[in-house]
Design an enzyme around this catalytic site. Structure first.
Site, mmCIF file in Angstrom:
data_model
loop_
_atom_site.group_PDB
_atom_site.id
_atom_site.type_symbol
_atom_site.label_atom_id
_atom_site.label_comp_id
_atom_site.label_asym_id
_atom_site.label_seq_id
_atom_site.Cartn_x
_atom_site.Cartn_y
_atom_site.Cartn_z
ATOM 1 N N ASP A 7 54.115 -10.411 9.842
ATOM 2 C CA ASP A 7 54.627 -10.598 8.484
ATOM 3 C C ASP A 7 54.718 -9.209 7.868
ATOM 4 O O ASP A 7 53.712 -8.623 7.471
ATOM 5 C CB ASP A 7 53.691 -11.496 7.667
ATOM 6 C CG ASP A 7 54.208 -11.704 6.251
ATOM 7 O OD1 ASP A 7 55.409 -11.994 6.097
ATOM 8 O OD2 ASP A 7 53.411 -11.566 5.310
ATOM 9 N N GLU A 68 59.649 -12.402 10.532
ATOM 10 C CA GLU A 68 60.471 -13.124 9.566
ATOM 11 C C GLU A 68 61.800 -12.398 9.404
ATOM 12 O O GLU A 68 61.846 -11.175 9.340
ATOM 13 C CB GLU A 68 59.740 -13.202 8.229
ATOM 14 C CG GLU A 68 60.374 -14.160 7.250
ATOM 15 C CD GLU A 68 59.506 -14.368 6.024
ATOM 16 O OE1 GLU A 68 59.145 -15.524 5.748
ATOM 17 O OE2 GLU A 68 59.198 -13.371 5.344
ATOM 18 N N ASP A 141 48.803 -12.516 4.223
ATOM 19 C CA ASP A 141 49.827 -12.012 5.144
ATOM 20 C C ASP A 141 49.509 -12.390 6.591
ATOM 21 O O ASP A 141 50.410 -12.602 7.398
ATOM 22 C CB ASP A 141 49.936 -10.485 5.017
ATOM 23 C CG ASP A 141 50.177 -10.043 3.595
ATOM 24 O OD1 ASP A 141 51.313 -10.203 3.115
ATOM 25 O OD2 ASP A 141 49.224 -9.560 2.959
#
Length: 167
Positions: A7, A68, A141
């Site tokens: 992340d 992501e 995170d």
């Protein structure tokens, strides 16, 4: 199969390593956050991310890395910095010959919770439940990175089953 989920962030880059065994059981290997000082110059922060992700890849030998995908941000400067972190994460993996996959936020949430518009807390609770963790992974995170890894493992398992059925 083992996946390192990342992340990306300019102040904290979360990571999580997840295994999927032959019985389709998920297992959490490790998770955490690479904390960075906003006072440090961006090139120094990028170098730290590259070095620490590289060390994680060397230590845990993931089959794949999942991050992501780009999303739309209101602040252009923040989006550019985030893109640089994503590039460094991809470089850390690809320079070690590890395949990189990217997933949209809606896909990640849908894969983990079953609903693409799920709240952050719902994703965190589901990550803990799917991995059999007693507490929600911290920092936040890291929970997001674990969700990204779970999404990749679910996607790969589904594609594998589909190709086996097609034969």
């Amino acid at each position: 199969m083992r996946v390192l989920g990342i992340d990306c962030g300019t102040e904290c880059t979360g990571y999580g390593v997840v295994d999927l065994d032959s019985r389709d059981k998920l297992g959490c290997i490790c998770f955490g956050g690479i904390k960075l000082s906003p006072r440090d110059p961006l090139p120094e922060r990028l170098s730290t991310i590259f070095d620490k992700l590289g060390a994680l890849i060397e230590q845990h030998q993931p089959d794949r890395v999942a991050i992501e995908d780009v999303f739309y941000a209101v602040n252009v400067k923040s989006a550019l910095k985030l893109g640089q972190v994503r590039g460094v994460a991809m470089l850390a993996a690809s320079s070690r010959k590890v395949l990189v996959s990217e997933y949209a936020p809606l896909t990640i949430k849908s894969s983990v919770v079953g609903y693409g518009r799920a709240e952050k807390e719902q994703v965190q609770l589901m990550v803990a439940r799917l991995l059999g963790l007693e507490e929600i992974p911290q920092p936040a995170d890291a929970a997001d990175a674990l969700a990204i890894a779970i999404c990749d493992l679910h996607t790969c398992a589904t594609l594998s089953r589909q190709s086996a059925t097609a034969k």
